[in-house]
Design a protein around this motif. Structure first.
Motif, PDB file in Angstrom:
ATOM      1  N   MET A   1      25.462  -6.927 -38.457  1.00 32.29           N
ATOM      2  CA  MET A   1      24.095  -6.772 -38.359  1.00 32.29           C
ATOM      3  C   MET A   1      23.114  -7.329 -38.547  1.00 32.29           C
ATOM      4  O   MET A   1      23.021  -8.626 -39.252  1.00 32.29           O
ATOM      5  CB  MET A   1      23.876  -5.955 -39.498  1.00 32.29           C
TER       6      MET A   1
ATOM      7  N   VAL B   1      20.313  -7.037 -33.031  1.00 38.35           N
ATOM      8  CA  VAL B   1      21.395  -6.235 -32.385  1.00 38.35           C
ATOM      9  C   VAL B   1      21.525  -5.255 -31.512  1.00 38.35           C
ATOM     10  O   VAL B   1      22.608  -5.199 -31.176  1.00 38.35           O
ATOM     11  CB  VAL B   1      21.027  -4.803 -33.937  1.00 38.35           C
TER      12      VAL B   1
ATOM     13  N   ARG C   1      27.873  -1.742 -35.161  1.00 37.14           N
ATOM     14  CA  ARG C   1      26.677  -3.032 -35.195  1.00 37.14           C
ATOM     15  C   ARG C   1      25.804  -1.221 -36.625  1.00 37.14           C
ATOM     16  O   ARG C   1      25.227  -0.994 -37.089  1.00 37.14           O
ATOM     17  CB  ARG C   1      25.621  -2.854 -34.317  1.00 37.14           C
ATOM     18  N   GLY C   2      24.831  -2.650 -37.487  1.00 40.11           N
ATOM     19  CA  GLY C   2      23.986  -2.308 -38.056  1.00 40.11           C
ATOM     20  C   GLY C   2      22.497  -2.563 -38.256  1.00 40.11           C
ATOM     21  O   GLY C   2      22.440  -3.746 -37.477  1.00 40.11           O
ATOM     22  N   LEU C   3      21.493  -2.487 -38.801  1.00 36.13           N
ATOM     23  CA  LEU C   3      20.008  -2.767 -39.083  1.00 36.13           C
ATOM     24  C   LEU C   3      19.839  -2.936 -40.822  1.00 36.13           C
ATOM     25  O   LEU C   3      20.522  -2.473 -41.763  1.00 36.13           O
ATOM     26  CB  LEU C   3      18.943  -1.892 -38.304  1.00 36.13           C
TER      27      LEU C   3
ATOM     28  N   TYR D   1      17.294   2.694 -35.020  1.00 38.28           N
ATOM     29  CA  TYR D   1      18.178   3.055 -35.617  1.00 38.28           C
ATOM     30  C   TYR D   1      19.670   3.367 -34.095  1.00 38.28           C
ATOM     31  O   TYR D   1      20.194   2.858 -34.094  1.00 38.28           O
ATOM     32  CB  TYR D   1      18.110   4.158 -35.989  1.00 38.28           C
TER      33      TYR D   1
ATOM     34  N   ALA E   1      23.157   1.867 -33.293  1.00 42.02           N
ATOM     35  CA  ALA E   1      23.860   1.955 -35.204  1.00 42.02           C
ATOM     36  C   ALA E   1      24.807   2.516 -35.357  1.00 42.02           C
ATOM     37  O   ALA E   1      24.164   3.448 -35.464  1.00 42.02           O
ATOM     38  CB  ALA E   1      22.432   0.924 -35.443  1.00 42.02           C
TER      39      ALA E   1
END
Length: 252
Positions: free
Chosen positions: A143, A150, A162-164, A191, A196
């Protein structure tokens, strides 16, 4: 999709650190302490002068290590020889962290912004980390606050979830970030584009309509940084798991 093990125990922020007990942030000792207690682990990555991903939070060394200047000015070997304040360990590489954890608990990895204003001047840190995890078999997720980071991870390590990392991006918390960028990031517009599957949002802003919007769509919601059992109890009314520090959650 995040491995289900990311939701089975709280996640220790910068590992289970307590410098008074000889466990500085992102240190091997803090990592081992988290593993012993069965917690997930969150760590931060910065880049060395020779392009190696290092487990370290700050851009400058002074707060956390027995040296001065930017971490980016030192090679990985030199950083490994610089003691962390509060113990006799040097700064570990990301590869060393992976070898230490060895899949025993979930690992959440935050990439610190290398551009300076959340822009596209990224890639070297992400490439180093992607190479390091090629043969890693444990529960893992990446993240960053910077959506360009990302997006780079999407291309370099497509199999890693994956993320934010997200925030209300207020001026007092982000004084160097231009208002237009803060306004854009607050809306979490990237996103879908970055692929994500989760966000990790500021615990003080969990009632944000953007968090509610993504949660309604099925996004997993983590948060940072919970500092008490009471705050955890409130956060869990919204989030799927918490990242914590400064106390030991129950049930550990």
């Amino acid at each position: 999709m995040l491995d289900k093990r990311f939701f089975e125990a709280p996640i220790a922020h910068r590992a289970l650190h307590d410098v008074t007990q000889g466990r500085p942030e992102n240190s091997r000792a803090a990592i081992e302490a988290a593993i012993v207690q069965g917690f997930g682990i969150e760590i931060d990555l910065q880049l060395s002068a020779d392009g190696v991903a290092m487990a370290f939070h700050d851009y400058q060394l002074e707060r956390l290590a027995e040296a001065k200047g930017a971490i980016r000015q030192h090679t990985a070997a030199a950083l490994g020889a610089i003691p962390l304040i509060g113990c006799d360990e040097g700064i570990p590489t990301f590869a060393e962290v992976l070898d230490l954890i060895a899949g025993r608990v979930p690992l959440l990895v935050e990439f610190k912004d290398q551009d300076g204003i959340m822009g596209p001047n990224v890639g070297a840190l992400e490439a180093s980390a992607a190479e390091a995890v090629q043969d890693y078999a444990g529960p893992l997720a990446f993240m960053s606050f910077n959506p360009y980071s990302v997006a780079a991870l999407r291309d370099l390590a497509p199999d890693v979830p994956r993320g934010l990392t997200t925030d209300p991006f207020r001026a007092d918390g982000w004084p160097l970030l231009p208002e237009a960028i803060r306004t854009r990031l607050r809306a979490i517009p990237d996103y879908d584009d970055v692929g994500a599957c989760f966000i990790s949002h500021s615990v003080d802003d969990l009632h944000s309509p953007e968090v509610a919007r993504l949660k309604a769509r099925g996004a997993k919601i983590l948060c940072w940084t919970v500092t008490s059992a009471q705050q955890e109890q409130e956060a869990r009314k919204i989030v799927d798991n918490v990242t914590f520090e400064g106390y030991v959650p129950k049930g550990s």
